[in-house]
Design a protein around this motif. Structure first.
Motif, PDB file in Angstrom:
ATOM      1  N   PHE A  52       0.915  -1.237  -0.030  1.00 37.77           N
ATOM      2  CA  PHE A  52      -0.089   0.185  -0.003  1.00 37.77           C
ATOM      3  C   PHE A  52       0.869   1.236  -0.025  1.00 37.77           C
ATOM      4  O   PHE A  52       0.310   2.362  -0.262  1.00 37.77           O
ATOM      5  CB  PHE A  52      -0.927  -0.021   1.035  1.00 37.77           C
ATOM      6  CG  PHE A  52      -2.133  -1.052   1.032  1.00 37.77           C
ATOM      7  CD1 PHE A  52      -3.163  -0.676   0.218  1.00 37.77           C
ATOM      8  CD2 PHE A  52      -2.335  -1.827   1.893  1.00 37.77           C
ATOM      9  CE1 PHE A  52      -3.963  -1.514   0.063  1.00 37.77           C
ATOM     10  CE2 PHE A  52      -3.315  -2.843   1.686  1.00 37.77           C
ATOM     11  CZ  PHE A  52      -4.215  -2.533   0.680  1.00 37.77           C
ATOM     12  N   ASP A 101      -1.466   3.631  -4.614  1.00 38.04           N
ATOM     13  CA  ASP A 101      -1.987   2.234  -4.919  1.00 38.04           C
ATOM     14  C   ASP A 101      -1.402   0.994  -4.093  1.00 38.04           C
ATOM     15  O   ASP A 101      -0.622   1.298  -3.208  1.00 38.04           O
ATOM     16  CB  ASP A 101      -1.642   1.990  -6.445  1.00 38.04           C
ATOM     17  CG  ASP A 101      -2.566   1.526  -7.099  1.00 38.04           C
ATOM     18  OD1 ASP A 101      -3.189   0.335  -6.674  1.00 38.04           O
ATOM     19  OD2 ASP A 101      -3.258   1.771  -8.311  1.00 38.04           O
ATOM     20  N   ASP A 102      -1.772  -0.147  -4.139  1.00 37.99           N
ATOM     21  CA  ASP A 102      -1.450  -1.354  -3.898  1.00 37.99           C
ATOM     22  C   ASP A 102      -0.596  -2.017  -4.668  1.00 37.99           C
ATOM     23  O   ASP A 102      -1.123  -2.729  -5.781  1.00 37.99           O
ATOM     24  CB  ASP A 102      -2.825  -2.067  -3.304  1.00 37.99           C
ATOM     25  CG  ASP A 102      -2.424  -3.333  -2.722  1.00 37.99           C
ATOM     26  OD1 ASP A 102      -1.339  -3.805  -2.114  1.00 37.99           O
ATOM     27  OD2 ASP A 102      -3.186  -4.392  -2.347  1.00 37.99           O
ATOM     28  N   HIS A 104       1.707  -4.961  -5.722  1.00 42.06           N
ATOM     29  CA  HIS A 104       1.428  -6.337  -5.248  1.00 42.06           C
ATOM     30  C   HIS A 104       2.698  -7.030  -5.698  1.00 42.06           C
ATOM     31  O   HIS A 104       3.490  -7.620  -5.137  1.00 42.06           O
ATOM     32  CB  HIS A 104       0.341  -6.865  -5.534  1.00 42.06           C
ATOM     33  CG  HIS A 104      -0.585  -7.164  -4.453  1.00 42.06           C
ATOM     34  ND1 HIS A 104      -1.351  -8.297  -4.146  1.00 42.06           N
ATOM     35  CD2 HIS A 104      -1.283  -6.220  -3.588  1.00 42.06           C
ATOM     36  CE1 HIS A 104      -2.249  -8.063  -3.028  1.00 42.06           C
ATOM     37  NE2 HIS A 104      -1.965  -6.878  -2.769  1.00 42.06           N
ATOM     38  N   ASN A 125      -2.983  -2.657  -7.981  1.00 40.79           N
ATOM     39  CA  ASN A 125      -3.981  -3.462  -7.724  1.00 40.79           C
ATOM     40  C   ASN A 125      -5.277  -2.725  -7.629  1.00 40.79           C
ATOM     41  O   ASN A 125      -6.413  -3.182  -7.795  1.00 40.79           O
ATOM     42  CB  ASN A 125      -3.742  -4.414  -6.328  1.00 40.79           C
ATOM     43  CG  ASN A 125      -4.439  -5.555  -6.435  1.00 40.79           C
ATOM     44  OD1 ASN A 125      -5.116  -6.199  -7.407  1.00 40.79           O
ATOM     45  ND2 ASN A 125      -4.633  -6.100  -5.031  1.00 40.79           N
ATOM     46  N   ASN A 126      -5.309  -1.336  -7.176  1.00 40.65           N
ATOM     47  CA  ASN A 126      -6.598  -0.673  -7.021  1.00 40.65           C
ATOM     48  C   ASN A 126      -7.149  -0.131  -8.242  1.00 40.65           C
ATOM     49  O   ASN A 126      -8.128  -0.387  -8.650  1.00 40.65           O
ATOM     50  CB  ASN A 126      -6.318   0.390  -5.889  1.00 40.65           C
ATOM     51  CG  ASN A 126      -7.619   0.825  -5.603  1.00 40.65           C
ATOM     52  OD1 ASN A 126      -8.484   0.557  -5.127  1.00 40.65           O
ATOM     53  ND2 ASN A 126      -7.511   2.184  -5.977  1.00 40.65           N
ATOM     54  N   THR A 127      -6.304   0.790  -8.501  1.00 40.96           N
ATOM     55  CA  THR A 127      -6.675   1.612 -10.091  1.00 40.96           C
ATOM     56  C   THR A 127      -5.793   0.822 -11.067  1.00 40.96           C
ATOM     57  O   THR A 127      -4.672   0.879 -11.067  1.00 40.96           O
ATOM     58  CB  THR A 127      -6.194   3.155  -9.904  1.00 40.96           C
ATOM     59  OG1 THR A 127      -6.969   3.632  -8.862  1.00 40.96           O
ATOM     60  CG2 THR A 127      -6.398   3.649 -11.352  1.00 40.96           C
ATOM     61  N   GLY A 151      -9.415  -4.456  -9.876  1.00 42.51           N
ATOM     62  CA  GLY A 151      -8.370  -5.194  -9.086  1.00 42.51           C
ATOM     63  C   GLY A 151      -7.294  -6.058 -10.012  1.00 42.51           C
ATOM     64  O   GLY A 151      -7.541  -7.221 -10.255  1.00 42.51           O
ATOM     65  N   HIS A 153      -4.777  -7.783 -10.131  1.00 41.25           N
ATOM     66  CA  HIS A 153      -4.053  -8.571  -9.135  1.00 41.25           C
ATOM     67  C   HIS A 153      -3.021  -9.659 -10.014  1.00 41.25           C
ATOM     68  O   HIS A 153      -2.180  -9.927  -9.691  1.00 41.25           O
ATOM     69  CB  HIS A 153      -5.003  -9.496  -8.308  1.00 41.25           C
ATOM     70  CG  HIS A 153      -3.979 -10.189  -7.332  1.00 41.25           C
ATOM     71  ND1 HIS A 153      -3.729 -11.371  -7.326  1.00 41.25           N
ATOM     72  CD2 HIS A 153      -3.459  -9.849  -5.853  1.00 41.25           C
ATOM     73  CE1 HIS A 153      -3.100 -11.731  -6.245  1.00 41.25           C
ATOM     74  NE2 HIS A 153      -2.660 -10.688  -5.386  1.00 41.25           N
TER      75      HIS A 153
END
Length: 275
Positions: A52, A101-102, A104, A125-127, A151, A153
């Motif tokens: 994050f 953002d996340d 990953h 991962n978010n936007t 998402g 991912h």
């Protein structure tokens, strides 16, 4: 007397731990193996996702030295990243300025299935976004937003000669070319997944969305590209083949097993070129 004795023992312990010199500080086997003298290079670099905080960290192995924190999807006041005229536009999206953002996963560019040290690619991962980090400078060089996705991912996974990186939806959405304002209870009918194949310019590293494959509305999790005899294939794991949209902890795991999706991207290329 007890207090004096304790103080004396403590002082003695501190004195006995004091290194006599640089050689004494690394005289143990473990320390000697990890020690890298100033001005010397580590054997490996560990490129670590920051989650994050939207950054990546660059560590030396075996020394464990932190060389740089690279802001990717977040601003970096220390370097001016996200504030300067050159870097602020990279954090603009179709939803406006998104400086978080996340982050990953990280994939490194490859040649013949081996890391070649040119670029690192990271997912937002978010936007849904992909970023390219130039490994000659350890700075973010480019960010690309992914349409028809939520998402991000199952991303960014790379082919053995860096032809493509893929970005697959974790959460299905109404596609951009359709009416996006649809009831969630029509999930099974109106929500679709997508897999984006993003081409990589072999000279500059520039990313472009080459094509997207529409899929059923399942949740894609991870992926790997085939190598050697399986070159030309991509394999994706998934869950929520139930296509549930409520109480996901229960309804998205009602079945004992989900499935693996295999995509022949060489054949997909042929179909795209044929129109």
């Amino acid at each position: 007397m007890a207090s004096v004795a304790f103080t004396a023992v403590t002082a003695g312990a501190l004195f006995s731990c004091k290194p006599k010199g640089a050689e004494a500080a690394v005289s143990g086997d473990a320390a000697a193996k990890a020690y890298v003298a100033p001005g010397k290079y580590d054997e490996f670099y560990n490129i670590v996702s920051g989650g994050f905080n939207g950054q990546i960290g660059i560590y030396g192995i075996p020394s464990g030295r932190l060389f740089r924190i690279v802001p990717v999807f977040s601003v970096g006041p220390e370097s001016g990243y996200g504030y300067s005229e050159e870097t602020k536009p990279m954090l603009n999206t179709s939803h406006g300025f998104v400086p978080w953002d996340d982050l990953h996963h990280i994939s490194l560019s490859q040649t013949k299935g081996e890391h070649d040290g040119r670029w690192a690619f990271a997912n937002g991962n978010n936007t849904p976004r992909l970023a390219r980090i130039d490994l000659s400078t350890f700075r973010t060089a480019e960010i690309l937003e992914i349409p028809n996705s939520a998402g991000n991912h199952a991303s960014p996974f790379i082919t053995e000669n860096s032809e493509y990186i893929v970005a697959a939806t974790r959460f299905s959405v109404p596609l951009d070319d359709q009416d996006g304002d649809v009831p969630i209870n029509t999930y099974k009918d109106n929500f679709k997944g997508s897999i984006s194949f993003v081409s990589i310019n072999q000279t500059s590293g520039e990313m472009n969305i080459a094509f997207q494959i529409r899929t059923p509305g399942v949740n894609f999790d991870l992926s790997r590209a085939g190598k050697g005899k399986s070159h030309g294939w991509f394999f994706f794991s998934c869950y929520n083949s139930e296509k549930a949209n409520t109480l996901l902890e229960v309804n998205a795991s009602a079945r004992d097993k989900d499935f693996i999706m295999a995509v022949n991207w060489k054949k997909a290329e042929e179909y795209v070129k044929a129109g």
